[in-house]
Design an enzyme around this catalytic site. Structure first.
Site, PDB file in Angstrom:
ATOM      1  N   HIS A  64      -4.725  -3.885   6.150  1.00  0.00           N
ATOM      2  CA  HIS A  64      -4.795  -2.929   5.040  1.00  0.00           C
ATOM      3  C   HIS A  64      -6.045  -3.213   4.215  1.00  0.00           C
ATOM      4  CE1 HIS A  64      -2.877  -6.393   3.204  1.00  0.00           C
ATOM      5  NE2 HIS A  64      -2.856  -5.845   2.006  1.00  0.00           N
ATOM      6  N   HIS A  66      -6.625  -3.889   1.020  1.00  0.00           N
ATOM      7  CA  HIS A  66      -6.697  -4.758  -0.164  1.00  0.00           C
ATOM      8  C   HIS A  66      -7.808  -5.799   0.040  1.00  0.00           C
ATOM      9  CE1 HIS A  66      -2.426  -3.933  -1.929  1.00  0.00           C
ATOM     10  NE2 HIS A  66      -3.347  -3.130  -2.437  1.00  0.00           N
ATOM     11  N   ASP A  68      -8.279  -8.886  -0.583  1.00  0.00           N
ATOM     12  CA  ASP A  68      -8.060 -10.250  -0.057  1.00  0.00           C
ATOM     13  C   ASP A  68      -7.933 -10.258   1.471  1.00  0.00           C
ATOM     14  OD1 ASP A  68      -5.577  -8.923  -0.583  1.00  0.00           O
ATOM     15  OD2 ASP A  68      -4.483 -10.818  -0.468  1.00  0.00           O
ATOM     16  N   HIS A  69      -7.960  -9.064   2.076  1.00  0.00           N
ATOM     17  CA  HIS A  69      -7.892  -8.971   3.538  1.00  0.00           C
ATOM     18  C   HIS A  69      -9.175  -8.353   4.119  1.00  0.00           C
ATOM     19  CE1 HIS A  69      -3.437  -9.734   3.745  1.00  0.00           C
ATOM     20  NE2 HIS A  69      -3.636  -9.515   2.451  1.00  0.00           N
ATOM     21  N   HIS A 141       4.094  -1.573   1.778  1.00  0.00           N
ATOM     22  CA  HIS A 141       3.128  -2.169   0.853  1.00  0.00           C
ATOM     23  C   HIS A 141       2.572  -1.026  -0.003  1.00  0.00           C
ATOM     24  CE1 HIS A 141       1.026  -5.747  -0.252  1.00  0.00           C
ATOM     25  NE2 HIS A 141      -0.177  -5.264  -0.003  1.00  0.00           N
ATOM     26  N   ASP A 212       0.632  -7.555   4.789  1.00  0.00           N
ATOM     27  CA  ASP A 212       1.492  -7.739   3.618  1.00  0.00           C
ATOM     28  C   ASP A 212       2.638  -6.729   3.684  1.00  0.00           C
ATOM     29  OD1 ASP A 212      -0.498  -9.435   2.915  1.00  0.00           O
ATOM     30  OD2 ASP A 212      -1.072  -8.406   1.052  1.00  0.00           O
ATOM     31  N   HIS A 270      -0.170 -16.588   3.874  1.00  0.00           N
ATOM     32  CA  HIS A 270      -0.316 -15.696   2.714  1.00  0.00           C
ATOM     33  C   HIS A 270       0.631 -16.140   1.591  1.00  0.00           C
ATOM     34  CE1 HIS A 270      -0.337 -11.862   0.417  1.00  0.00           C
ATOM     35  NE2 HIS A 270      -1.478 -11.617   0.993  1.00  0.00           N
TER      36      HIS A 270
HETATM   37 ZN   LIG Z   1      -2.647  -9.870   0.546  1.00  0.00          ZN
HETATM   38 ZN   LIG Z   2      -2.009  -6.423   0.053  1.00  0.00          ZN
END
Ligand SMILES: [Zn+2]
Ligand SMILES: [Zn+2]
Length: 306
Positions: A64, A66, A68-69, A141, A212, A270
Site C-alpha cells: 500500500h 503509506h 513507511d512502506h 486498512h 498492514d 511491523h
Molecule cells: Zn505500516
Molecule cells: Zn499502513
C-alpha cells in the site's frame, strides 16, 4: 529460498528497526533474482548491510502507499540505475503507484537506465510464470492495501531413466519432454506418457506476506496452509481496539489467524516504535500463547524457506 527482513518497524524508524521492507531471495538454480516486498525509507541503506545487491531485484511488490512502506522506492530505483545494472525491474502495487514513481522521477530530474515497468494491480492473480504464482488479496486498512500469496509450483519428480531404458525407450531429446511429464510419440509410433516415469513431485514453497491490516475476511483464504505467514503485529493484545481502529492487528489476532489458517510458521513484524526489546518479547510471547511456531523478525533476520 530465504526471507531477509530489511525493516521491521511500523510508522517510524527506531534505533534498531528500520521501516518495512522484506527481501525474498529465490535462489532458484536457473535464476538468481530477488523480490522485494515494500520499500520503506532507507531500504537502500539496509541493503548495504547485507551481501545482497538491489541490481538483482527482479520484482518489487508494494502492499500500500503509506510512506513507511513506500518512501524508499525513488532512492532505490535511482541508485540501482547508477550501479550499472541493466536488468529489467517490475513494480506491482495498488492504484497510484504508477503516478508516485513517475512523479518522483520526473520532478527530481531522475531516470532509470534499465527497463522499468510499473503495474497497478487489483485483487486476484498478479502473475503466474510457470515457476511461481502470485495472488493479491484485499486487506482492511484506511487506504487500499494488498497481501501477496506466493505459491511455488510443485517440482516434478526425477525421471526414472532405468525403467525407460528397460521399456526400450532410449535416452535422447525426447527425455526432456518426458521429464516435464508430457506425452510424446516415439519414432516407433508408441505414445509414452512422461507422468508414468516420474518419481513423486516435491511440493513448492507457499508464503503469505501481508500488508498492514485489521482482521479481515480475505486473510484466512490468503494464508490457508502456507509454509510461512508474515504478518504485522503492530500492538499488544490489550490495545487491540486501538490497533483495529487504525487498520492494524494485535498480537493475539495475528496468532489466531495463523492457527486458524493452519500455517507452518508465523513471522511477526511491523511492530510499533513504542516497544523496546522487552516489549517486543512480550508481543512474541502473546503470539506464542496462541500459536507456538512463531518468530519475531528483527532487522536483518534471515529465515530459510526451503
Ligand atoms: Zn505500516
Ligand atoms: Zn499502513
Amino acid at each position: 529460498m530465504e526471507l531477509i527482513f530489511l525493516g521491521t518497524s511500523a510508522g517510524v524508524p527506531t534505533r534498531h528497526r528500520n521501516m518495512t521492507s522484506i527481501l525474498l531471495n529465490l535462489q532458484q538454480p536457473t535464476l538468481s533474482q530477488m523480490w522485494l516486498f515494500d520499500c520503506g525509507e532507507g531500504t537502500q541503506h539496509q541493503f548495504l548491510k547485507t551481501s545482497h545487491h538491489p541490481g538483482k531485484l527482479d520484482k518489487i511488490f508494494i502492499t500500500h502507499l503509506h510512506g513507511d512502506h513506500l518512501f524508499g522506492l525513488p532512492g532505490l530505483l535511482c541508485s540501482r540505475s547508477m550501479q550499472g545494472n541493466p536488468s529489467p525491474l517490475t513494480i506491482f502495487g495498488p492504484k497510484g503507484i504508477k503516478e508516485f514513481v513517475e512523479m518522483a522521477l520526473r520532478l527530481s530530474g531522475s531516470w532509470t537506465d534499465y527497463p522499468l515497468t510499473v503495474k497497478e494491480i487489483s485483487a486476484g492473480e498478479v502473475f503466474d510464470d510457470g515457476l511461481f504464482k502470485v495472488t493479491a488479496y484485499p486487506l482492511n486498512h484506511p487506504v487500499e492495501c494488498f497481501g501477496y500469496r506466493i505459491e511455488q509450483h510443485d517440482k516434478p519428480g526425477p525421471l526414472d531413466a532405468q525403467r525407460l531404458l528397460a521399456d526400450g525407450i532410449k535416452a535422447g531429446p525426447l527425455f526432456q519432454q518426458l521429464k516435464k511429464g508430457q506425452t510424446v510419440e516415439m519414432p516407433d509410433g508408441r505414445r509414452v506418457n512422461g507422468q508414468d516415469y516420474l518419481g513423486p513431485s516435491t511440493p513448492g514453497v507457499k508464503l503469505a506476506i501481508f500488508g498492514d491490516t485489521a482482521p479481515c475476511p480475505a486473510a484466512l483464504a490468503m494464508a490457508k496452509e502456507v509454509d510461512v505467514m508474515v504478518h504485522e503485529t503492530t500492538l499488544e493484545h490489550e490495545m487491540a481496539e486501538k490497533a483495529n481502529s487504525r487498520g492494524h492487528s494485535s498480537s493475539i489476532q495475528t496468532a489466531e489467524l495463523a492457527r486458524d489458517a493452519n500455517v507452518g510458521k508465523l513471522i511477526i513484524t511491523h511492530v510499533s516504535s513504542r516497544y523496546d526489546w522487552e516489549g517486543c518479547q512480550r508481543l512474541l510471547a502473546e503470539c506464542r500463547s496462541v500459536f507456538e511456531p512463531c518468530e519475531l523478525a528483527e532487522d536483518f533476520s534471515v529465515f530459510p524457506l526451503a
